[in-house]
Design a protein around this motif. Structure first.
Motif, PDB file in Angstrom:
ATOM      1  N   GLY A   1      13.151 -17.094   2.287  1.00 53.63           N
ATOM      2  CA  GLY A   1      11.961 -16.551   2.926  1.00 53.63           C
ATOM      3  C   GLY A   1      11.123 -15.725   1.951  1.00 53.63           C
ATOM      4  N   ARG A   2       9.983 -15.301   2.458  1.00 47.45           N
ATOM      5  CA  ARG A   2       9.089 -14.469   1.645  1.00 47.45           C
ATOM      6  C   ARG A   2       8.579 -13.302   2.462  1.00 47.45           C
ATOM      7  N   LEU A   3       8.139 -12.261   1.773  1.00 49.49           N
ATOM      8  CA  LEU A   3       7.474 -11.141   2.422  1.00 49.49           C
ATOM      9  C   LEU A   3       6.226 -10.808   1.627  1.00 49.49           C
ATOM     10  N   ALA A   4       5.272 -10.196   2.292  1.00 44.21           N
ATOM     11  CA  ALA A   4       4.024  -9.850   1.626  1.00 44.21           C
ATOM     12  C   ALA A   4       4.062  -8.402   1.158  1.00 44.21           C
ATOM     13  N   ILE A   5       3.416  -8.149   0.024  1.00 43.56           N
ATOM     14  CA  ILE A   5       3.186  -6.778  -0.421  1.00 43.56           C
ATOM     15  C   ILE A   5       1.675  -6.546  -0.362  1.00 43.56           C
ATOM     16  N   PHE A   6       1.280  -5.325  -0.032  1.00 51.20           N
ATOM     17  CA  PHE A   6      -0.106  -5.076   0.342  1.00 51.20           C
ATOM     18  C   PHE A   6      -0.739  -3.937  -0.457  1.00 51.20           C
ATOM     19  N   GLU A   7      -2.053  -4.056  -0.604  1.00 52.38           N
ATOM     20  CA  GLU A   7      -2.901  -2.996  -1.165  1.00 52.38           C
ATOM     21  C   GLU A   7      -4.057  -2.819  -0.169  1.00 52.38           C
ATOM     22  N   ILE A   8      -4.041  -1.707   0.567  1.00 47.40           N
ATOM     23  CA  ILE A   8      -5.039  -1.502   1.624  1.00 47.40           C
ATOM     24  C   ILE A   8      -6.041  -0.436   1.185  1.00 47.40           C
ATOM     25  N   MET A   9      -7.285  -0.854   1.002  1.00 48.22           N
ATOM     26  CA  MET A   9      -8.348   0.080   0.627  1.00 48.22           C
ATOM     27  C   MET A   9      -9.263   0.317   1.821  1.00 48.22           C
ATOM     28  N   VAL A  10      -9.167   1.505   2.400  1.00 46.67           N
ATOM     29  CA  VAL A  10     -10.085   1.885   3.477  1.00 46.67           C
ATOM     30  C   VAL A  10     -11.359   2.408   2.821  1.00 46.67           C
ATOM     31  N   VAL A  11     -12.500   1.875   3.249  1.00 47.24           N
ATOM     32  CA  VAL A  11     -13.788   2.231   2.628  1.00 47.24           C
ATOM     33  C   VAL A  11     -14.272   3.548   3.235  1.00 47.24           C
ATOM     34  N   SER A  12     -13.971   4.635   2.545  1.00 46.59           N
ATOM     35  CA  SER A  12     -14.364   5.973   2.993  1.00 46.59           C
ATOM     36  C   SER A  12     -15.831   6.237   2.676  1.00 46.59           C
ATOM     37  N   ASP A  13     -16.335   7.361   3.132  1.00 49.21           N
ATOM     38  CA  ASP A  13     -17.722   7.735   2.820  1.00 49.21           C
ATOM     39  C   ASP A  13     -17.930   7.866   1.312  1.00 49.21           C
ATOM     40  N   THR A  14     -16.937   8.390   0.614  1.00 47.77           N
ATOM     41  CA  THR A  14     -17.042   8.524  -0.846  1.00 47.77           C
ATOM     42  C   THR A  14     -17.154   7.157  -1.505  1.00 47.77           C
ATOM     43  N   VAL A  15     -16.319   6.224  -1.053  1.00 46.97           N
ATOM     44  CA  VAL A  15     -16.369   4.867  -1.617  1.00 46.97           C
ATOM     45  C   VAL A  15     -17.690   4.190  -1.263  1.00 46.97           C
TER      46      VAL A  15
ATOM     47  N   ALA B   1     -12.771  -2.044   5.432  1.00 53.04           N
ATOM     48  CA  ALA B   1     -11.497  -2.050   4.702  1.00 53.04           C
ATOM     49  C   ALA B   1     -11.304  -3.384   3.992  1.00 53.04           C
ATOM     50  N   VAL B   2     -10.520  -3.338   2.908  1.00 54.19           N
ATOM     51  CA  VAL B   2     -10.122  -4.549   2.193  1.00 54.19           C
ATOM     52  C   VAL B   2      -8.608  -4.511   2.024  1.00 54.19           C
ATOM     53  N   VAL B   3      -7.957  -5.604   2.408  1.00 53.88           N
ATOM     54  CA  VAL B   3      -6.502  -5.717   2.278  1.00 53.88           C
ATOM     55  C   VAL B   3      -6.207  -6.805   1.252  1.00 53.88           C
ATOM     56  N   ALA B   4      -5.659  -6.412   0.091  1.00 54.39           N
ATOM     57  CA  ALA B   4      -5.214  -7.391  -0.910  1.00 54.39           C
ATOM     58  C   ALA B   4      -3.723  -7.629  -0.720  1.00 54.39           C
ATOM     59  N   GLN B   5      -3.271  -8.849  -0.958  1.00 55.41           N
ATOM     60  CA  GLN B   5      -1.853  -9.121  -0.751  1.00 55.41           C
ATOM     61  C   GLN B   5      -1.327 -10.211  -1.670  1.00 55.41           C
ATOM     62  N   ARG B   6      -0.023 -10.210  -1.858  1.00 56.77           N
ATOM     63  CA  ARG B   6       0.708 -11.245  -2.582  1.00 56.77           C
ATOM     64  C   ARG B   6       1.991 -11.533  -1.814  1.00 56.77           C
ATOM     65  N   LEU B   7       2.553 -12.714  -2.029  1.00 52.51           N
ATOM     66  CA  LEU B   7       3.837 -13.060  -1.437  1.00 52.51           C
ATOM     67  C   LEU B   7       4.920 -13.024  -2.513  1.00 52.51           C
ATOM     68  N   VAL B   8       6.026 -12.358  -2.206  1.00 55.23           N
ATOM     69  CA  VAL B   8       7.185 -12.362  -3.092  1.00 55.23           C
ATOM     70  C   VAL B   8       8.373 -12.901  -2.308  1.00 55.23           C
ATOM     71  N   ARG B   9       9.297 -13.534  -3.018  1.00 49.25           N
ATOM     72  CA  ARG B   9      10.457 -14.109  -2.346  1.00 49.25           C
ATOM     73  C   ARG B   9      11.427 -13.003  -1.912  1.00 49.25           C
ATOM     74  N   ARG B  10      11.975 -13.207  -0.741  1.00 44.10           N
ATOM     75  CA  ARG B  10      12.905 -12.237  -0.159  1.00 44.10           C
ATOM     76  C   ARG B  10      14.333 -12.600  -0.579  1.00 44.10           C
ATOM     77  N   ILE B  11      15.122 -11.602  -0.971  1.00 41.71           N
ATOM     78  CA  ILE B  11      16.499 -11.840  -1.381  1.00 41.71           C
ATOM     79  C   ILE B  11      17.313 -12.350  -0.185  1.00 41.71           C
ATOM     80  N   CYS B  12      18.121 -13.374  -0.417  1.00 42.74           N
ATOM     81  CA  CYS B  12      18.954 -13.941   0.635  1.00 42.74           C
ATOM     82  C   CYS B  12      19.926 -12.880   1.153  1.00 42.74           C
ATOM     83  N   PRO B  13      19.954 -12.624   2.457  1.00 39.88           N
ATOM     84  CA  PRO B  13      20.843 -11.576   2.984  1.00 39.88           C
ATOM     85  C   PRO B  13      22.320 -11.921   2.870  1.00 39.88           C
TER      86      PRO B  13
END
Length: 578
Positions: free
Chosen positions: A513-527, A457-469
């Motif tokens: 604060g910040r939170l991460a957003i993710f792109e998770i690619m599971v390497v299947s047999d097709t991939v 698997a490959v997990v790509a990520q970025r950090l974005v700022r979290r809105i002040c509650p």
């Protein structure tokens, strides 16, 4: 009844909170179930569930520890007590000196778990010290009452320096090109006002959750900036002639050569700010107008090493847990510098950390100490490289391995060898998205059949700022905003977006604060078949999306729909996928 480390019996926290009528038994049992399932401290589970506030938790912990609770709203600290504790110590520790009877000093503290700091004050005040607990807002107000408004502190310290309390502001003599006179540098660095000024700068930056502190001399000015949630902010700057004194002080504290200013140097400072242990990684760089100094702040209390707290959604947490439980294979986390890759990896290791698992890491640098995990610091100057460490690690009988970064073919090959011999290997790679990790591995010389055989698997990520509650505000998105996001009104429905107006809690930025957003690619047999056929990145991406991969932009849109972040943050950190 619980027993503390000294063998003293004390009430359970849930019982204390029930006695304070802040919780009922059902809420305690619910939190215990969450703790049993996910781990973590019971008090923080109560806070995350919204049952109590941080301030109420601190008061309960104080009662549990047997400390007296006081109301400071109408309390006037004694002058004799204030004189016993310097402001440069009181503010960072968040302690208010209340009274002094000639033998014993009583101080109020916001954090009852910070009992070790009482020893520091006992040493500096040279008397017995007794602690009591008060609400954090009352402690902050009492500090202003005792020492004056915080915004006056910098001016007061600078005035003390300018009045010539010490010779620290004297011009610096140089004994040669780029070499500072050692006696002058030591005198400046060790002067009381300079120490106080640096302590205040560190306290202010760490209080505001800064990740980096920059001390930068220019031709006509000295800039002090710190980075909070990925954005640089400027502090009130002291005069230019104090640049050498402050940076020399940092070098003294980090064990660097203060007489040498011609070459870059790296060091480390371990200290406590506000009662919290903080690790500073120091880097100096010679410039045209003196040394530039940057301190990377590693504050464990700011970083939550919990898969549920870093931004992963429930389905993503479940997927990551499945990957952690694999018997072998390579799992990569990708993204630019400062995108939170290390925090994600540490959170995964923290989840996997168990007495039945042998986990070894190789890192450069080791950012946080993880109890129960063997961590190795890379030192290329003496031959302790990633590849050399990995060869030795394979003889240490590990179950799981973390490689700080796959930098070259040798490191990649040994990581693959570890995977093929029955180990789970975590590592990072610098790529813009998940499918590009395959291209990057091929570029550094890894054969496609080996990638297909080991990459899970490959997990790509970025950090974005979290809105002040505290100042979060909802609004109806306009057609122009939806067009920027490539969304139609029907896709948004009746959802409202959010932004932060700006308040005291977020220093007027609208973010906290910040939170991460993710792109998770599971390497299947097709991939895997596509990798073997050397398919292009676009083909791999298209196939992964057909199999359910959510892109970074799509993850960002969900965070916008939740009201967690803003449109501007997602547009800044992600690209539209085609």
């Amino acid at each position: 009844m619980a027993v503390d480390r000294f063998g003293v019996r004390k009430k359970l926290l849930g019982q204390v909170l029930k006695e304070m009528r802040l919780l009922h038994e059902g809420q305690v049992q619910e939190a215990l179930q969450v703790q049993k399932r996910d781990g973590g401290q019971i008090g923080q589970i109560f806070v995350r569930a919204g049952h109590i506030t941080e301030s109420q938790l601190m008061l309960a912990l104080g009662r549990q520890s047997g400390l007296e609770m006081v109301d400071l709203s109408s309390f006037q600290p004694q002058k004799a007590a204030i004189e016993k504790v310097d402001e440069a110590i009181a503010r960072p520790f968040q302690f208010v000196p209340l009274s002094f009877d000639g033998k014993t000093l009583t101080v109020a503290m916001a954090d009852p778990m910070n009992k070790s700091a009482l020893d520091d004050i006992r040493f500096t005040a040279n008397c017995d010290v007794v602690g009591v607990v008060a609400e954090s807002s009352q402690v902050a107000a009492a500090l202003d009452k005792a020492y004056g408004k915080e915004e006056q502190v910098m001016a007061s310290i600078l005035k003390e320096i300018e009045q010539g309390v010490t010779a620290s502001s004297a011009p610096v003599r140089r004994s040669g090109a780029g070499v500072t006179d050692l006696a002058d540098a030591e005198a400046m660095a060790n002067s009381a006002p300079v120490r106080k000024l640096l302590n205040y700068i560190l306290y202010q930056a760490i209080r505001d959750r800064a990740s980096d502190i920059h001390l930068e001399p220019f031709e006509d000015e000295f800039k002090i900036r710190y980075r909070v949630d990925g954005v640089l902010y400027e502090l009130e700057a002291p005069p230019l002639h104090l640049a050498t004194a402050l940076i020399s002080r940092v070098k003294v504290m980090s064990g660097l050569d203060i007489s040498e200013t011609r070459i870059p140097q790296d060091g480390r400072i371990d200290l406590a700010i506000g009662g919290r242990p903080v690790d500073l990684r120091v880097s100096t760089l010679p410039t045209m107008f003196g040394e530039s100094c940057v301190m990377r702040v590693l504050d464990r209390s700011v970083v939550s090493l919990d898969l549920y707290q870093i931004g992963l959604r429930d389905n993503e947490v479940a997927r990551i847990k499945q990957l952690i439980d694999l018997p072998h294979g390579i799992i990569l986390v990708t993204g630019p510098t400062g995108s939170g890759k290390t925090t994600t990896l540490y959170s995964a290791l923290n989840h996997a950390n168990d007495i039945s698992m042998k986990i070894i890491t190789t890192e450069d640098p080791v950012e946080y100490d993880l109890e129960g995990i063997v961590q190795v610091q890379i030192n290329e100057e003496v031959g302790v490289t990633y590849s050399a460490c990995l060869r030795s690690i394979l003889r240490q009988d590990p179950d799981m391995i973390l490689v700080g970064e796959i930098r070259d073919r040798d490191t990649a090959q040994i990581a693959i060898e570890a995977s093929l011999t029955g180990h789970v290997v975590f590592s990072t790679l610098h790529t813009n998205d998940a499918p590009l990790a395959v291209t990057r591995l091929v570029d550094i010389g890894v054969e496609p059949f080996l990638i297909a055989a080991t990459l899970e698997a490959v997990v790509a990520q970025r950090l974005v700022r979290r809105i002040c509650p505290e100042c979060r505000t909802l609004y109806e998105p306009s057609v122009e905003i939806l067009r920027e996001l490539d969304l139609g009104r029907d896709q948004v429905g009746d959802r409202k977006f959010a932004y932060g107006k700006g308040c005291k809690n977020c220093n007027g930025t609208g973010y906290r604060g910040r939170l991460a957003i993710f792109e998770i690619m599971v390497v299947s047999d097709t991939v895997k078949d596509l990798i073997m056929d050397r398919a292009s990145n676009s083909v791999i991406r298209s196939t992964a999306r057909e199999e359910g991969m959510q892109t970074l932009r799509e993850s960002g849109l969900l965070a916008i729909f939740d009201g967690s972040t803003t449109v501007e943050e997602v547009l800044r950190e992600t690209m539209l996928s085609v």
